[in-house]
Structure formats: C-alpha cells, structure tokens
Enzyme design. Structure first.
Site, PDB file in Angstrom:
ATOM      1  N   GLY A   8      42.912  46.496  45.329  1.00  8.78           N
ATOM      2  CA  GLY A   8      42.337  46.740  46.661  1.00  8.78           C
ATOM      3  C   GLY A   8      43.267  46.265  47.756  1.00  8.78           C
ATOM      4  O   GLY A   8      42.845  45.588  48.709  1.00  8.78           O
ATOM      5  N   ALA A   9      44.548  46.648  47.637  1.00  9.80           N
ATOM      6  CA  ALA A   9      45.593  46.115  48.536  1.00  9.80           C
ATOM      7  C   ALA A   9      45.325  46.435  50.007  1.00  9.80           C
ATOM      8  O   ALA A   9      45.782  45.710  50.893  1.00  9.80           O
ATOM      9  CB  ALA A   9      46.950  46.676  48.121  1.00  9.80           C
ATOM     10  N   GLY A  11      42.664  46.132  51.626  1.00  6.81           N
ATOM     11  CA  GLY A  11      41.548  45.375  52.201  1.00  6.81           C
ATOM     12  C   GLY A  11      41.973  44.332  53.234  1.00  6.81           C
ATOM     13  O   GLY A  11      43.135  43.927  53.315  1.00  6.81           O
ATOM     14  N   ILE A  13      41.134  41.091  53.385  1.00  3.95           N
ATOM     15  CA  ILE A  13      41.615  39.835  52.796  1.00  3.95           C
ATOM     16  C   ILE A  13      42.887  40.093  51.984  1.00  3.95           C
ATOM     17  O   ILE A  13      43.853  39.324  52.047  1.00  3.95           O
ATOM     18  CB  ILE A  13      40.530  39.195  51.892  1.00  3.95           C
ATOM     19  CG1 ILE A  13      39.243  38.936  52.687  1.00  3.95           C
ATOM     20  CG2 ILE A  13      41.036  37.896  51.274  1.00  3.95           C
ATOM     21  CD1 ILE A  13      38.060  38.470  51.843  1.00  3.95           C
ATOM     22  N   ALA A  14      42.892  41.210  51.239  1.00  2.00           N
ATOM     23  CA  ALA A  14      44.037  41.498  50.353  1.00  2.00           C
ATOM     24  C   ALA A  14      45.330  41.660  51.151  1.00  2.00           C
ATOM     25  O   ALA A  14      46.390  41.176  50.733  1.00  2.00           O
ATOM     26  CB  ALA A  14      43.754  42.749  49.537  1.00  2.00           C
ATOM     27  N   ARG A  33      43.551  53.317  46.298  1.00  5.05           N
ATOM     28  CA  ARG A  33      42.847  54.415  45.640  1.00  5.05           C
ATOM     29  C   ARG A  33      43.682  55.688  45.599  1.00  5.05           C
ATOM     30  O   ARG A  33      43.598  56.455  44.665  1.00  5.05           O
ATOM     31  CB  ARG A  33      41.531  54.679  46.353  1.00  5.05           C
ATOM     32  CG  ARG A  33      40.489  53.696  45.898  1.00  5.05           C
ATOM     33  CD  ARG A  33      39.136  54.217  46.186  1.00  5.05           C
ATOM     34  NE  ARG A  33      38.546  53.490  47.304  1.00  5.05           N
ATOM     35  CZ  ARG A  33      37.264  53.473  47.554  1.00  5.05           C
ATOM     36  NH1 ARG A  33      36.442  54.183  46.828  1.00  5.05           N
ATOM     37  NH2 ARG A  33      36.789  52.771  48.566  1.00  5.05           N
ATOM     38  N   LEU A  61      38.316  51.661  40.722  1.00  7.94           N
ATOM     39  CA  LEU A  61      37.479  50.695  40.006  1.00  7.94           C
ATOM     40  C   LEU A  61      36.694  51.323  38.866  1.00  7.94           C
ATOM     41  O   LEU A  61      36.452  50.687  37.846  1.00  7.94           O
ATOM     42  CB  LEU A  61      36.497  50.041  40.989  1.00  7.94           C
ATOM     43  CG  LEU A  61      37.104  49.051  41.989  1.00  7.94           C
ATOM     44  CD1 LEU A  61      36.071  48.621  43.010  1.00  7.94           C
ATOM     45  CD2 LEU A  61      37.675  47.840  41.253  1.00  7.94           C
ATOM     46  N   SER A 124      32.194  35.679  45.928  1.00  2.00           N
ATOM     47  CA  SER A 124      31.613  35.541  47.271  1.00  2.00           C
ATOM     48  C   SER A 124      30.561  34.448  47.253  1.00  2.00           C
ATOM     49  O   SER A 124      30.020  34.106  46.192  1.00  2.00           O
ATOM     50  CB  SER A 124      30.952  36.868  47.651  1.00  2.00           C
ATOM     51  OG  SER A 124      30.213  36.740  48.836  1.00  2.00           O
ATOM     52  N   LYS A 158      27.843  41.398  43.910  1.00  3.67           N
ATOM     53  CA  LYS A 158      28.839  40.326  43.772  1.00  3.67           C
ATOM     54  C   LYS A 158      28.405  39.309  42.704  1.00  3.67           C
ATOM     55  O   LYS A 158      29.230  38.829  41.923  1.00  3.67           O
ATOM     56  CB  LYS A 158      29.049  39.612  45.117  1.00  3.67           C
ATOM     57  CG  LYS A 158      29.674  40.479  46.194  1.00  3.67           C
ATOM     58  CD  LYS A 158      31.009  41.068  45.806  1.00  3.67           C
ATOM     59  CE  LYS A 158      32.135  40.055  45.742  1.00  3.67           C
ATOM     60  NZ  LYS A 158      33.418  40.697  45.343  1.00  3.67           N
TER      61      LYS A 158
HETATM   62  P1  NDP Z   1      37.556  45.469  52.522  1.00  9.10           P
HETATM   63  O1  NDP Z   1      36.439  46.451  52.661  1.00  9.10           O
HETATM   64  O2  NDP Z   1      38.493  45.301  53.640  1.00  9.10           O
HETATM   65  O3  NDP Z   1      38.375  45.766  51.200  1.00  9.10           O
HETATM   66  C1  NDP Z   1      37.771  46.256  50.056  1.00  9.10           C
HETATM   67  C2  NDP Z   1      38.839  46.854  49.183  1.00  9.10           C
HETATM   68  O4  NDP Z   1      38.218  47.350  47.992  1.00  9.10           O
HETATM   69  C3  NDP Z   1      39.566  48.024  49.833  1.00  9.10           C
HETATM   70  O5  NDP Z   1      40.916  47.938  49.490  1.00  9.10           O
HETATM   71  C4  NDP Z   1      38.924  49.228  49.142  1.00  9.10           C
HETATM   72  O6  NDP Z   1      39.774  50.347  49.055  1.00  9.10           O
HETATM   73  C5  NDP Z   1      38.698  48.662  47.758  1.00  9.10           C
HETATM   74  N1  NDP Z   1      37.715  49.451  47.024  1.00  9.10           N
HETATM   75  C6  NDP Z   1      36.419  49.653  47.313  1.00  9.10           C
HETATM   76  N2  NDP Z   1      35.871  50.481  46.402  1.00  9.10           N
HETATM   77  C7  NDP Z   1      36.861  50.823  45.521  1.00  9.10           C
HETATM   78  C8  NDP Z   1      36.939  51.643  44.368  1.00  9.10           C
HETATM   79  N3  NDP Z   1      35.889  52.330  43.919  1.00  9.10           N
HETATM   80  N4  NDP Z   1      38.138  51.736  43.713  1.00  9.10           N
HETATM   81  C9  NDP Z   1      39.224  51.062  44.166  1.00  9.10           C
HETATM   82  N5  NDP Z   1      39.208  50.280  45.260  1.00  9.10           N
HETATM   83  C10 NDP Z   1      38.048  50.157  45.927  1.00  9.10           C
HETATM   84  O7  NDP Z   1      36.841  44.098  52.168  1.00  9.10           O
HETATM   85  P2  NDP Z   1      37.306  42.580  52.224  1.00  9.10           P
HETATM   86  O8  NDP Z   1      38.761  42.434  52.323  1.00  9.10           O
HETATM   87  O9  NDP Z   1      36.454  41.911  53.212  1.00  9.10           O
HETATM   88  O10 NDP Z   1      36.806  42.128  50.786  1.00  9.10           O
HETATM   89  C11 NDP Z   1      37.685  41.886  49.705  1.00  9.10           C
HETATM   90  C12 NDP Z   1      36.908  41.164  48.658  1.00  9.10           C
HETATM   91  O11 NDP Z   1      36.387  39.973  49.205  1.00  9.10           O
HETATM   92  C13 NDP Z   1      35.708  41.949  48.118  1.00  9.10           C
HETATM   93  O12 NDP Z   1      35.591  41.690  46.758  1.00  9.10           O
HETATM   94  C14 NDP Z   1      34.532  41.345  48.894  1.00  9.10           C
HETATM   95  O13 NDP Z   1      33.322  41.484  48.190  1.00  9.10           O
HETATM   96  C15 NDP Z   1      34.988  39.892  48.971  1.00  9.10           C
HETATM   97  N6  NDP Z   1      34.386  39.105  50.033  1.00  9.10           N
HETATM   98  C16 NDP Z   1      34.497  39.465  51.346  1.00  9.10           C
HETATM   99  C17 NDP Z   1      33.934  38.686  52.330  1.00  9.10           C
HETATM  100  C18 NDP Z   1      34.027  39.035  53.783  1.00  9.10           C
HETATM  101  O14 NDP Z   1      33.305  38.426  54.583  1.00  9.10           O
HETATM  102  N7  NDP Z   1      34.885  39.961  54.200  1.00  9.10           N
HETATM  103  C19 NDP Z   1      33.186  37.445  51.983  1.00  9.10           C
HETATM  104  C20 NDP Z   1      33.179  37.145  50.581  1.00  9.10           C
HETATM  105  C21 NDP Z   1      33.753  37.941  49.646  1.00  9.10           C
HETATM  106  P3  NDP Z   1      39.792  51.493  50.215  1.00  9.10           P
HETATM  107  O15 NDP Z   1      40.685  50.967  51.300  1.00  9.10           O
HETATM  108  O16 NDP Z   1      40.361  52.672  49.521  1.00  9.10           O
HETATM  109  O17 NDP Z   1      38.363  51.678  50.648  1.00  9.10           O
END
Ligand code: NDP
Length: 343
Positions: A8-9, A11, A13-14, A33, A61, A124, A158
């Site tokens: 999930g690069a 994202g 946080i990522a 993706r 995923l 989480s 989660k």
């Molecule tokens: P984002 O929504 O920014 O990132 C989520 C990532 O997951 C994206 O890269 C997204 O890809 C990817 N993703 C979602 N569905 C799929 C799928 N079916 N296949 C492949 N990739 C997928 O969220 P955050 O950075 O906020 O969250 C990152 C992690 O941290 C998650 O596990 C979240 O539950 C956890 N978390 C977040 C908190 C917050 O407050 N933000 C608090 C606690 C935990 P794409 O860009 O293609 O959609």
C-alpha cells in the site's frame, strides 16, 4: 541497510514511511494496485533516493500470491495496505475481506520467502477498543471484542485482520516474527494529494459538516511519528508484540479552538456547544440518521474519552511523540497547500 517491502505504498502513512526508509539508506519495494499511470506515483518516485533504491510492483490484497514478487529477497515487510473508510456498501466485501484476506495473503507470501525475518503489520487502536472508557487505561493487552459487521465495521476489519495475523504466526510458526503498530487517529502533512480519512476529520470541522461542538475526544498521533515507529520496528531486533502508538488526547472543543485561531479562509467551524449531557443525547438520536459506519462510531464514542499507556513503544522503540496541537496546525497548512481546505 535492509531490503524492505511496503504494501500500500500510495497510502498516507506508507508514503512517509517510505521517505524515511529511503533517507536511512534502505532499499524499498512498494506495492501499488496498478502501475498503469506512472504519474500517479510521482510523489513516491520523486522522493530523495527513490531513483536508486525504490521499486514499485503491482499487488492486490484479494489476489492470492499477489505479494510473492514484492517480498522476494526482502528481510523485512511492512504490511500497511488496508481499506480505511468508515462507510461502505458491503462491510464484509469492502472492508473485512480485503483487510483479513489481504493480511493472510501477505503473511503467506512472507512464509514462502526464506529471506523474510520480520513482518510489521499496521494494525490500529481499532483492534484495541471501539468504545473508549476513561476508567480503563488501555495497554497492548486490550482487544476490541465488540465491533461487528454492523457496529463500527472498519474497526471490525482491523481487529479481525490483527487477530488473523497472530493466529497465522501461532499456527504456522514461520521463520519471521510479527510486530504490530496500533496507531490512534493519525493526522499530519501528507505526501500524497489524497485527503486521508483521518485528516478529513479536521477538513470536515472547517467546512461546516458538524452541527455543533460534540463531546468527542480523540487520541491523536502525527503521521511522521507513526512512520518512524514503523522504521524503528523494522530496525530494532528486540521489538516484539503489539505497540500502542499515540500522542495526546484532544477534545473536539480544543481542536475547534486551535482551528479558530488559524482563521482559514471560508472556515465554517461549529460554535453551538453540544458537549454536554443534552447535546450527547441529541447526537445519539441524530446518529441513527447517519450512514452505518458514522452512526455506530458516534454512538460508541460520544461522551467517552480514551486513556492509554504508551510506555512500551517509548521504551522499546525509543519513540517520543510530537506536540499534537502543533500537528493540527501543520495539518491545516498542508491541507491548504493541497487545496483540501481554505477555498
Ligand atoms: P490510506 O487510505 O492512505 O492508504 C491505504 C492504502 O491501502 C492505499 O495504498 C491503498 O491503495 C491500499 N489498499 C486499499 N485497498 C487495497 C486493495 N484491495 N489492494 C491493495 N491495496 C489496497 O490509509 P492510511 O495510510 O491512513 O492507512 C494505512 C494503514 O494504517 C491501514 O492499514 C489503516 O487501517 C491503518 N491505520 C490508519 C490510521 C489513520 O488514522 N490514518 C489509524 C490506525 C491505523 P490505493 O491507493 O490504490 O487505494
């Protein structure tokens, strides 16, 4: 220097985590993706060190074996991908399946890759509780056992994903060890153009989505601290188990006060004080008119405040937390830069 896969690069946080890993000299393999539009990942491929040490590969995923290529040759895997949305059409299909099956698909790929020694799963606080209670000091021993497909379904996804991860390790006894980072509400500047669900809380306050100041208290943590927690979990041999990851708690009233001081153009901050017994009763009634995820969140959080102990992450990973009030200010400046607020 390590070779580290990050799922999930793209994202919120990522992307910060990848920036820190590259800065530390590691090689990173990030999963996305789709690679169809390279310009969509320019915020990653443009990071310092990315040209030399970042590779992006496709993975989904829900596709078994999808992560094999990403984790091959890596010693550490940070599993961060998971849908983070509060309201969905079908909680099983849209939240629980990608969270749980995705986690198991990643762990199975890691178990097949002899090089992997450590997997860090971004869990989480949603796996810790979905109904904070001031009389309970939350620690790594607490588990959310109350969420379901109809009650806080994101929290359920989660909690189920983290439970599945620990069961997998216990049952399969793979060559890697498992660590989880359990952040509370993550806010802060974003490297990606997307508005994250947690930063959207602040954007929604500014845009007038809230009818009044509600009795909500959030445990918050800066995204830069969460990213560092993941890097330390990857680099610290003795890291183990779960890690609650949060700075201070703040009430909605405090957040609104900070936002008012920033005087964002066009701001429509709530002013009606509903953070009292009558207001909380009204919010509970109104919650039934809200979409599922939002409604159950309000019912399980209004009038409640989390209390938690972050001794373990401070001690084992040497983490300290930024002043969350300054993070709120930084978040607003950043959301203004991206055009999410202030228009
Ligand atoms: P984002 O929504 O920014 O990132 C989520 C990532 O997951 C994206 O890269 C997204 O890809 C990817 N993703 C979602 N569905 C799929 C799928 N079916 N296949 C492949 N990739 C997928 O969220 P955050 O950075 O906020 O969250 C990152 C992690 O941290 C998650 O596990 C979240 O539950 C956890 N978390 C977040 C908190 C917050 O407050 N933000 C608090 C606690 C935990 P794409 O860009 O293609 O959609």
């Amino acid at each position: 220097m390590r070779t580290i896969a990050v799922t999930g690069a793209t994202g919120f946080i990522a992307s910060h985590t990848i920036a820190l890993l590259l800065e530390a000299g590691h090689h990173v393999c990030g999963t996305v993706r789709s690679l169809a539009r390279p310009d969509a990942h320019a915020f990653l491929t443009g990071l310092p060190g990315a040209a030399e040490r970042l590779t992006l590969v496709e993975a989904d995923l829900l596709a078994p074996s999808s992560f094999d290529a990403a984790v091959a040759g890596c010693d550490t895997v940070l599993h961060m991908a998971s849908p983070y949305v509060m309201t969905v059409a079908d909680a099983q299909r849209d939240l629980v399946d990608p969270a749980v099956q995705g986690t198991l698909n990643v762990l199975r790929a890691c178990a097949r890759a002899p090089s992997v020694r450590r997997v860090v799963v971004t869990s989480s606080m949603a796996a810790v509780t979905d109904e904070p209670d001031k009389s309970v000091l939350l620690t790594e021993a607490n588990w959310n056992t109350t969420s379901s497909l109809t009650r806080n379904p994101y929290y359920f996804s989660k909690a189920e994903a983290e439970r599945a991860a620990w069961s997998f390790v216990e049952g399969e006894k793979p060559a890697f060890d498992l660590v989880t980072i359990n952040p509370f509400v993550v806010i802060g500047p974003s490297l990606t153009p997307q508005l994250n669900t947690s930063n959207a809380i602040i954007a929604d306050l500014l845009s007038g989505k809230y009818p009044g100041i509600i009795d909500l208290t959030w445990g918050m943590v800066d995204v830069r601290d969460v990213a560092l927690a993941h890097v330390r979990a990857a680099e610290t041999p003795g890291a183990s188990g779960r890690y609650l990851c949060a700075g201070d708690t703040v009430t909605m009233r405090e957040v609104v006060g900070i936002l008012r001081g920033l005087d964002v153009p066009g701001q429509r901050l709530p002013s009606l004080g509903m953070d009292n017994a009558v207001g909380s009763l009204l919010v509970r009634l109104m919650s039934y008119t809200q979409p599922g995820g939002v409604g159950s969140y309000l019912r399980s959080h209004v009038g409640r405040a989390p209390r938690y102990d972050t001794t373990k992450i401070r001690r084992d990973l040497g983490l300290s937390f930024r002043d969350i009030r300054q993070s709120i200010v930084d978040t607003v400046a950043d959301m203004t830069r991206w055009g999410h607020v202030g228009r």
